[in-house]
Design an enzyme around this catalytic site. Sequence first.
Site, mmCIF file in Angstrom:
data_model
loop_
_atom_site.group_PDB
_atom_site.id
_atom_site.type_symbol
_atom_site.label_atom_id
_atom_site.label_comp_id
_atom_site.label_asym_id
_atom_site.label_seq_id
_atom_site.Cartn_x
_atom_site.Cartn_y
_atom_site.Cartn_z
ATOM 1 N N GLY A 56 10.474 -6.534 -1.801
ATOM 2 C CA GLY A 56 9.449 -5.807 -0.980
ATOM 3 C C GLY A 56 8.190 -6.377 -1.214
ATOM 4 N N ASP A 57 7.179 -6.153 -0.150
ATOM 5 C CA ASP A 57 6.008 -6.453 -0.132
ATOM 6 C C ASP A 57 6.007 -8.164 -0.119
ATOM 7 O OD1 ASP A 57 4.988 -3.954 -0.280
ATOM 8 O OD2 ASP A 57 5.039 -3.915 -2.381
ATOM 9 N N ALA B 175 7.644 2.201 3.430
ATOM 10 C CA ALA B 175 6.918 0.839 3.626
ATOM 11 C C ALA B 175 5.603 0.631 3.964
ATOM 12 C CB ALA B 175 7.894 0.479 5.116
ATOM 13 N N THR C 17 1.085 -4.912 5.895
ATOM 14 C CA THR C 17 -0.256 -5.141 6.214
ATOM 15 C C THR C 17 -0.678 -6.214 7.084
ATOM 16 O OG1 THR C 17 -0.755 -4.589 3.892
ATOM 17 C CG2 THR C 17 -2.552 -5.389 4.910
ATOM 18 N N THR D 256 8.353 6.220 -4.079
ATOM 19 C CA THR D 256 6.947 6.187 -3.308
ATOM 20 C C THR D 256 6.699 7.879 -3.134
ATOM 21 O OG1 THR D 256 8.067 6.146 -1.054
ATOM 22 C CG2 THR D 256 7.508 4.088 -1.967
ATOM 23 N N GLN E 137 11.287 -3.056 3.005
ATOM 24 C CA GLN E 137 11.628 -3.273 1.532
ATOM 25 C C GLN E 137 12.167 -4.847 1.231
ATOM 26 O OE1 GLN E 137 12.788 0.287 2.943
ATOM 27 N NE2 GLN E 137 10.822 0.611 2.533
ATOM 28 N N THR F 60 1.253 1.443 0.606
ATOM 29 C CA THR F 60 1.539 2.912 0.513
ATOM 30 C C THR F 60 1.070 3.713 -0.719
ATOM 31 O OG1 THR F 60 3.509 2.156 1.912
ATOM 32 C CG2 THR F 60 3.527 4.375 0.891
ATOM 33 N N ARG G 261 1.283 -3.797 -8.674
ATOM 34 C CA ARG G 261 2.553 -4.397 -8.552
ATOM 35 C C ARG G 261 2.554 -5.352 -9.813
ATOM 36 N NH1 ARG G 261 1.525 -6.462 -2.619
ATOM 37 N NH2 ARG G 261 1.737 -4.484 -1.282
ATOM 38 N N LYS H 114 2.176 -16.605 0.481
ATOM 39 C CA LYS H 114 1.115 -16.459 -0.350
ATOM 40 C C LYS H 114 1.074 -17.784 -1.296
ATOM 41 C CE LYS H 114 -0.165 -11.885 -1.468
ATOM 42 N NZ LYS H 114 -0.063 -10.545 -1.825
HETATM 43 P P1 GDP Z 1 5.019 -6.522 3.482
HETATM 44 O O1 GDP Z 1 5.380 -5.283 2.852
HETATM 45 O O2 GDP Z 1 6.167 -7.366 3.212
HETATM 46 O O3 GDP Z 1 4.742 -6.357 5.028
HETATM 47 O O4 GDP Z 1 3.971 -6.974 2.533
HETATM 48 P P2 GDP Z 1 2.664 -6.128 2.284
HETATM 49 O O5 GDP Z 1 1.652 -6.264 3.539
HETATM 50 O O6 GDP Z 1 2.788 -4.875 1.507
HETATM 51 O O7 GDP Z 1 1.947 -7.037 1.183
HETATM 52 C C1 GDP Z 1 1.670 -8.544 1.397
HETATM 53 C C2 GDP Z 1 -0.123 -8.565 1.106
HETATM 54 O O8 GDP Z 1 -0.149 -10.011 0.923
HETATM 55 C C3 GDP Z 1 -0.666 -7.891 2.217
HETATM 56 O O9 GDP Z 1 -1.959 -7.561 1.673
HETATM 57 C C4 GDP Z 1 -1.065 -9.154 3.220
HETATM 58 O O10 GDP Z 1 -2.135 -9.128 3.796
HETATM 59 C C5 GDP Z 1 -0.984 -10.299 2.251
HETATM 60 N N1 GDP Z 1 -0.491 -11.476 2.579
HETATM 61 C C6 GDP Z 1 0.420 -11.890 3.631
HETATM 62 N N2 GDP Z 1 0.598 -13.339 3.538
HETATM 63 C C7 GDP Z 1 -0.235 -13.883 2.641
HETATM 64 C C8 GDP Z 1 -0.543 -15.036 2.275
HETATM 65 O O11 GDP Z 1 0.164 -16.227 2.653
HETATM 66 N N3 GDP Z 1 -1.308 -15.353 1.251
HETATM 67 C C9 GDP Z 1 -2.249 -14.271 0.705
HETATM 68 N N4 GDP Z 1 -3.241 -14.603 -0.088
HETATM 69 N N5 GDP Z 1 -1.948 -13.136 1.086
HETATM 70 C C10 GDP Z 1 -1.006 -12.628 2.106
HETATM 71 P P1 IMO Z 2 7.863 -2.618 2.011
HETATM 72 O O1 IMO Z 2 8.585 -2.545 3.310
HETATM 73 C C1 IMO Z 2 8.080 -2.401 -2.446
HETATM 74 C C2 IMO Z 2 10.458 0.792 -3.919
HETATM 75 C C3 IMO Z 2 9.572 1.950 -4.648
HETATM 76 C C4 IMO Z 2 10.686 2.317 -5.891
HETATM 77 C C5 IMO Z 2 12.153 2.145 -4.939
HETATM 78 C C6 IMO Z 2 12.619 3.511 -4.244
HETATM 79 O O2 IMO Z 2 6.237 -2.293 2.104
HETATM 80 O O3 IMO Z 2 8.270 -3.939 1.368
HETATM 81 P P2 IMO Z 2 11.659 4.770 -2.236
HETATM 82 O O4 IMO Z 2 10.471 5.725 -2.066
HETATM 83 O O5 IMO Z 2 12.230 4.063 -1.074
HETATM 84 O O6 IMO Z 2 12.877 5.837 -2.535
HETATM 85 O O7 IMO Z 2 11.595 4.122 -3.764
HETATM 86 O O8 IMO Z 2 11.660 1.080 -3.917
HETATM 87 N N1 IMO Z 2 10.071 0.683 -2.639
HETATM 88 C C7 IMO Z 2 9.008 -0.476 -2.456
HETATM 89 N N2 IMO Z 2 8.616 -1.533 -2.916
HETATM 90 N N3 IMO Z 2 7.770 -2.438 -1.011
HETATM 91 C C8 IMO Z 2 8.322 -1.390 -0.378
HETATM 92 O O9 IMO Z 2 8.163 -1.431 1.259
HETATM 93 C C9 IMO Z 2 8.996 -0.464 -0.796
HETATM 94 N N4 IMO Z 2 9.635 0.665 -0.451
HETATM 95 C C10 IMO Z 2 10.225 1.266 -1.384
HETATM 96 O O10 IMO Z 2 8.451 1.335 -5.440
HETATM 97 O O11 IMO Z 2 11.084 1.134 -6.741
HETATM 98 MG MG MG Z 3 4.529 -3.781 1.687
#
Ligand code: GDP
Ligand code: IMO
Ligand code: MG
Length: 431
Positions: free
Chosen positions: A12-13, A39, A42, A131, A225, A301, A306, A332
């Site tokens: 995730g993220d 989820a 950003t 979460t 995720q 969230t 992390r 990234k």
């Molecule tokens: P998602 O859950 O997969 O949508 O990812 P998140 O938004 O939770 O986390 C990704 C983070 O990295 C966010 O704060 C984005 O703004 C940031 N991000 C995305 N792409 C890049 C990148 O190429 N470089 C950097 N430095 N940050 C990025």
């Molecule tokens: P996005 O879409 C990162 C992780 C939680 C925990 C496990 C179970 O932003 O990538 P839950 O609340 O789903 O039962 O938690 O999954 N988790 C995530 N980790 N990004 C997410 O979503 C996540 N959604 C759940 O931290 O380890």
């Molecule tokens: Mg995320």
Amino acid sequence: MANVVVVGAQWGDEGKGKIVDWLSERADVIARFQGGHNAGHTLVIDSKVYKLHALPSGVVRGGKLSVIGNGVVLDPWNLLQEIETIRAQGVEISPETLMIAENTPLILPYHGELDRAREEAASKGTKIGTTGRGIGPCYEDKVGRRAIRVADLADHATLEARVDRALQHHDPLRKGLGQPPIDRDALIEQLKQVAPNILQYAGPVWKVMSEKRKAGKRILFEGAQGALLDIDFGTYPFVTSSNVIAGQAATGVGIGPGAIDYVLGIVKAYTTRVGEGPFPTELQDADGQRLGERGHEFGTTTGRQRRCGWFDAALVRQTCATSGVNGISLTKLDVLDGFETLKICVGYDLDGTRLDYLPTATDQQARCVPIYEDVPGWSESTEGARSWADLPANAIKYVRRVEELIDCPVALLSTSPEREDTILVTDPFAD
Ligand code: GDP
Ligand code: IMO
Ligand code: MG
């Protein structure tokens, strides 16, 4: 190619939100197909930050149909709050631009309470690090055939019968956890009040998806995720409670698997994880700290820090296989600027045997020692690069090595949180 699925290929993220927003320019419909407001996606557009949880990331662009599919679990109060927050940022959201599947299960207050009570009661080793949003308990109710779904909000008699059925299950469970019984009448009242606000968006998503497909509209499926949190293929039991991999895109909105033309895996140039569970390449040293600081690795969230580590090519090769990934978006890359040497995990040593994948058994996962390959780093900045020509030679070498090791080409590269700091190599929507 008409329809593209975006899935997270790590824990995730990975930057799914940014890439879905970027790709949404080319799409007509953007559909979430699993997960819920666990989820956090950003988007950064001209320095303005949008944080989305249950709403599809295509909503910000405007002029598109955003869909919340039946594979999602939905907290009605949280969604309405999110809609208000995003509207206040100038985004238009109406029943013309947002549709919620009628067969979507609702997350109710007792789901979150159960989720958090279990986590509090858990000891080290059994705590998941959820979460706390009630995701797991709601999916349990769905499979247990006692969920309250969006369509149930339309008829008071059905709603009351559904609540009674749910209480039969939850009240004894709550008693065991030392929680008071659910106030039936108050809950029904709350649901009746929220009903019209949710029902204005409700509809037969499967039917609309079928019509859009027949009309040749382009559909972008947005996963939440990451594949390593998948209920079947993730690091069980330290996973979320839904299928996250690309196959779920079809089930999660009610469209045939043949509708999926291209799967884009979102892959961070290093690895992060929030919550408990195995993480072979985790770094608990200055390098890990540096990745966390440069990458601003705090959850969208929950705000939790992390865990960070080197890129694990063995794991990503595995997730590209389970999701049938056609190409990846490597995000990234800029966070790696300035490291003298980078390490990539190419496999594991398990009790003297070399493995090229992470085994399923928890005890074996814990004994897997990563086997690393050293790759030279670069001192130049890649931040904000918008073409290959802007990348230093060693950054290109790193990307090429990643492609070889995961056996999958790079389709997109991301070099900052900003929407336009994106390098297109192959258009996932191209025919
Ligand atoms: P998602 O859950 O997969 O949508 O990812 P998140 O938004 O939770 O986390 C990704 C983070 O990295 C966010 O704060 C984005 O703004 C940031 N991000 C995305 N792409 C890049 C990148 O190429 N470089 C950097 N430095 N940050 C990025
Ligand atoms: P996005 O879409 C990162 C992780 C939680 C925990 C496990 C179970 O932003 O990538 P839950 O609340 O789903 O039962 O938690 O999954 N988790 C995530 N980790 N990004 C997410 O979503 C996540 N959604 C759940 O931290 O380890
Ligand atoms: Mg995320």
